[in-house]
Scaffold this motif. Structure first.
Motif, mmCIF file in Angstrom:
data_model
loop_
_atom_site.group_PDB
_atom_site.id
_atom_site.type_symbol
_atom_site.label_atom_id
_atom_site.label_comp_id
_atom_site.label_asym_id
_atom_site.label_seq_id
_atom_site.Cartn_x
_atom_site.Cartn_y
_atom_site.Cartn_z
ATOM 1 N N VAL A 49 0.843 -1.189 0.000
ATOM 2 C CA VAL A 49 0.000 0.000 0.000
ATOM 3 C C VAL A 49 0.883 1.245 0.000
ATOM 4 O O VAL A 49 1.836 1.326 0.787
ATOM 5 C CB VAL A 49 -0.912 0.018 1.249
ATOM 6 N N PRO A 50 0.614 2.219 -0.857
ATOM 7 C CA PRO A 50 1.431 3.445 -0.848
ATOM 8 C C PRO A 50 1.411 4.124 0.526
ATOM 9 O O PRO A 50 0.346 4.248 1.148
ATOM 10 C CB PRO A 50 0.750 4.329 -1.903
ATOM 11 N N ARG A 51 2.561 4.567 0.998
ATOM 12 C CA ARG A 51 2.618 5.206 2.306
ATOM 13 C C ARG A 51 1.791 6.488 2.357
ATOM 14 O O ARG A 51 1.296 6.877 3.414
ATOM 15 C CB ARG A 51 4.072 5.507 2.687
ATOM 16 N N GLU A 52 1.627 7.145 1.190
ATOM 17 C CA GLU A 52 0.840 8.376 1.202
ATOM 18 C C GLU A 52 -0.649 8.128 1.441
ATOM 19 O O GLU A 52 -1.407 9.075 1.658
ATOM 20 C CB GLU A 52 1.035 9.153 -0.109
ATOM 21 N N TRP A 53 -1.072 6.883 1.433
ATOM 22 C CA TRP A 53 -2.450 6.568 1.796
ATOM 23 C C TRP A 53 -2.671 6.666 3.318
ATOM 24 O O TRP A 53 -3.807 6.653 3.775
ATOM 25 C CB TRP A 53 -2.824 5.168 1.317
ATOM 26 N N LEU A 158 -10.870 4.176 4.545
ATOM 27 C CA LEU A 158 -11.018 2.742 4.343
ATOM 28 C C LEU A 158 -10.061 2.310 3.242
ATOM 29 O O LEU A 158 -10.163 2.774 2.104
ATOM 30 C CB LEU A 158 -12.464 2.417 3.939
ATOM 31 N N ILE A 159 -9.124 1.422 3.585
ATOM 32 C CA ILE A 159 -8.184 0.859 2.615
ATOM 33 C C ILE A 159 -8.555 -0.610 2.428
ATOM 34 O O ILE A 159 -8.512 -1.391 3.376
ATOM 35 C CB ILE A 159 -6.727 0.993 3.091
ATOM 36 N N SER A 160 -8.954 -0.954 1.206
ATOM 37 C CA SER A 160 -9.486 -2.290 0.941
ATOM 38 C C SER A 160 -8.789 -2.960 -0.221
ATOM 39 O O SER A 160 -8.488 -2.320 -1.238
ATOM 40 C CB SER A 160 -10.979 -2.209 0.591
ATOM 41 N N GLY A 161 -8.560 -4.255 -0.086
ATOM 42 C CA GLY A 161 -8.100 -5.068 -1.198
ATOM 43 C C GLY A 161 -9.188 -6.070 -1.557
ATOM 44 O O GLY A 161 -9.875 -6.584 -0.675
ATOM 45 N N ASP A 224 -8.441 6.890 -4.559
ATOM 46 C CA ASP A 224 -7.262 6.337 -5.224
ATOM 47 C C ASP A 224 -7.426 4.832 -5.341
ATOM 48 O O ASP A 224 -8.274 4.224 -4.647
ATOM 49 C CB ASP A 224 -5.984 6.679 -4.455
ATOM 50 N N MET A 225 -6.636 4.221 -6.218
ATOM 51 C CA MET A 225 -6.686 2.762 -6.376
ATOM 52 C C MET A 225 -5.421 2.277 -7.073
ATOM 53 O O MET A 225 -4.672 3.062 -7.651
ATOM 54 C CB MET A 225 -7.927 2.343 -7.172
ATOM 55 N N TYR A 226 -5.179 0.969 -7.011
ATOM 56 C CA TYR A 226 -4.138 0.341 -7.825
ATOM 57 C C TYR A 226 -4.524 -1.103 -8.066
ATOM 58 O O TYR A 226 -5.413 -1.650 -7.396
ATOM 59 C CB TYR A 226 -2.755 0.433 -7.175
ATOM 60 N N ALA A 245 -6.864 -2.589 -5.123
ATOM 61 C CA ALA A 245 -6.996 -1.971 -3.820
ATOM 62 C C ALA A 245 -7.529 -0.558 -4.006
ATOM 63 O O ALA A 245 -7.190 0.117 -4.986
ATOM 64 C CB ALA A 245 -5.649 -1.928 -3.096
ATOM 65 N N THR A 246 -8.362 -0.125 -3.078
ATOM 66 C CA THR A 246 -8.916 1.224 -3.125
ATOM 67 C C THR A 246 -8.678 1.936 -1.801
ATOM 68 O O THR A 246 -8.645 1.319 -0.733
ATOM 69 C CB THR A 246 -10.422 1.205 -3.388
ATOM 70 N N LYS A 247 -8.490 3.250 -1.904
ATOM 71 C CA LYS A 247 -8.517 4.126 -0.741
ATOM 72 C C LYS A 247 -9.791 4.938 -0.838
ATOM 73 O O LYS A 247 -10.046 5.608 -1.838
ATOM 74 C CB LYS A 247 -7.306 5.057 -0.705
ATOM 75 N N ALA A 248 -10.623 4.875 0.212
ATOM 76 C CA ALA A 248 -11.904 5.580 0.218
ATOM 77 C C ALA A 248 -12.008 6.396 1.501
ATOM 78 O O ALA A 248 -11.501 6.009 2.554
ATOM 79 C CB ALA A 248 -13.067 4.600 0.104
ATOM 80 N N VAL A 249 -12.687 7.525 1.398
ATOM 81 C CA VAL A 249 -12.891 8.422 2.543
ATOM 82 C C VAL A 249 -14.377 8.502 2.843
ATOM 83 O O VAL A 249 -15.195 8.696 1.935
ATOM 84 C CB VAL A 249 -12.339 9.831 2.233
ATOM 85 N N LYS A 250 -14.739 8.348 4.102
ATOM 86 C CA LYS A 250 -16.137 8.451 4.519
ATOM 87 C C LYS A 250 -16.573 9.918 4.451
ATOM 88 O O LYS A 250 -15.990 10.777 5.101
ATOM 89 C CB LYS A 250 -16.329 7.918 5.926
ATOM 90 N N ILE A 251 -17.600 10.166 3.657
ATOM 91 C CA ILE A 251 -18.079 11.529 3.512
ATOM 92 C C ILE A 251 -19.485 11.742 4.086
ATOM 93 O O ILE A 251 -19.916 12.849 4.324
ATOM 94 C CB ILE A 251 -18.056 11.987 2.044
ATOM 95 N N ARG A 252 -20.205 10.644 4.301
ATOM 96 C CA ARG A 252 -21.548 10.744 4.883
ATOM 97 C C ARG A 252 -21.990 9.357 5.325
ATOM 98 O O ARG A 252 -21.420 8.348 4.918
ATOM 99 C CB ARG A 252 -22.555 11.300 3.877
ATOM 100 N N LEU A 253 -23.049 9.281 6.110
ATOM 101 C CA LEU A 253 -23.647 8.002 6.460
ATOM 102 C C LEU A 253 -24.692 7.616 5.416
ATOM 103 O O LEU A 253 -25.299 8.483 4.819
ATOM 104 C CB LEU A 253 -24.317 8.077 7.826
#
Length: 253
Positions: A49-53, A158-161, A224-226, A245-253
C-alpha cells in the motif's frame, strides 16, 4: 453464524495449522523497523500500500484491521504507533496476532467475528480501516461497506483489497494445466460447485458494481486505487491484474 461463515472459520483455522502464506506472522526485524518508522503493509498479494495513503504519523490513530488476522498488518501498524484492533473470523488467525504482540511487547486488541456484522463496535469508533483481500469469503459484500462506514469517524479512511471477478470466470483445474477455459459466470459462488470440501474455504466472486459502487452507496468517496496480481504465479497474471486496492474516505452516512 451462517453455515458459510462457520465453514470458512474452520477452513482458516486449518490454513494456520498448515502455515499457508496469509497466516505467516511478520518477523522481529519487520517490527523493529516499523518502530523506527520504516514500514509497509499489503492488502493484496504482491504490491504494498502506498505510504501516502496513511497519515504522516500513526500515533494515536485508531485502526481497525478488518478480516485481517494472521499477525501481519495489525502488528506492523501497532509498532508504528497506531491503536490497533484486529477483527477476524478465525480464532487461530487472531492467535497469530496475539503471539506477535506478546513476542514484541506490542499493545493490540483482537476480536473474533463476521466482517459483515460489527456490532462489537460503536458508531464512529475508528479513524482508519485496513481490509485486505477477504470479502471473497462472504456471500454478500455490501454489508461490509455499510458497517465500515458506520464504525468509521467522519473523513475516516477505508483501505481495501479485493478480487477482480474476472478471476472466477475460469476453471481452476484447467488453469493449473496452462489453459484458460471460461466455465463460470459472475457473480460466482463456490456453493454452486458439486461438493463443499472440508478445510477448503468457500469463495465468492462479487461484481465490480458491488465492490466499487457498494462503497460509494455506503457513503464513501473512492480517492485512489491500484491493481495487483499473484506475482506472476498464475497463468491469468499474464493477461490481466486480478486484484485491486482502493482508498476511500467516509463523507456521509
Amino acid at each position: 453464524m451462517s453455515q458459510t461463515t462457520d465453514h470458512n472459520s474452520k477452513a482458516w483455522d486449518k490454513k494456520v495449522e498448515a502455515g499457508v502464506r496469509y497466516t505467516t506472522t511478520v518477523s522481529p526485524e519487520t517490527i523493529k523497523e516499523a518502530r523506527k518508522g520504516n514500514w509497509t503493509i499489503g492488502v493484496t498479494a504482491d504490491r504494498q500500500v502506498p505510504r501516502e495513503w496513511f497519515p504522516a504519523s500513526l500515533e494515536g490513530c485508531k485502526v481497525l484491521c478488518l478480516a485481517s488476522g494472521g499477525g501481519q498488518q495489525g502488528p506492523v501498524l501497532a509498532a508504528a504507533g497506531a491503536d490497533v484492533t484486529v477483527f477476524d473470523l478465525s480464532a487461530k488467525q487472531l492467535e497469530q496476532d496475539e503471539q506477535v504482540a506478546e513476542r514484541e511487547n506490542l499493545s493490540l486488541k483482537t476480536v473474533q467475528g463476521d466482517m459483515t456484522e460489527l456490532s462489537a463496535f460503536a458508531d464512529e469508533s475508528f479513524d482508519m480501516i485496513v481490509h485486505p483481500v477477504a470479502n471473497v469469503f462472504i456471500e454478500d459484500v455490501r454489508p461490509v461497506w455499510s458497517e465500515a462506514a458506520r464504525v468509521l469517524k467522519e473523513r475516516g479512511v477505508l483501505i481495501s483489497g479485493f478480487m477482480n471477478p474476472v478471476l472466477y470466470l475460469f476453471d481452476d483445474e484447467k488453469e493449473e494445466q496452462g489453459v484458460l477455459d471460461v466455465a463460470h459466470t459472475i457473480p460466482y459462488s463456490s456453493l454452486d460447485e458439486e461438493e463443499v470440501i472440508e478445510g477448503q474455504a468457500l469463495e465468492f466472486g462479487h461484481t465490480l458494481e458491488d465492490q466499487l459502487r457498494g462503497q460509494t452507496a455506503a457513503g464513501f468517496a473512492i480517492v485512489d486505487m491500484y491493481e495487483d496480481d499473484f506475482g506472476g504465479t498464475r497463468i491469468i497474471d499474464q493477461h490481466i491484474k486480478t486484484m485491486m486496492a482502493t482508498k476511500a474516505v467516509k463523507i456521509r452516512l
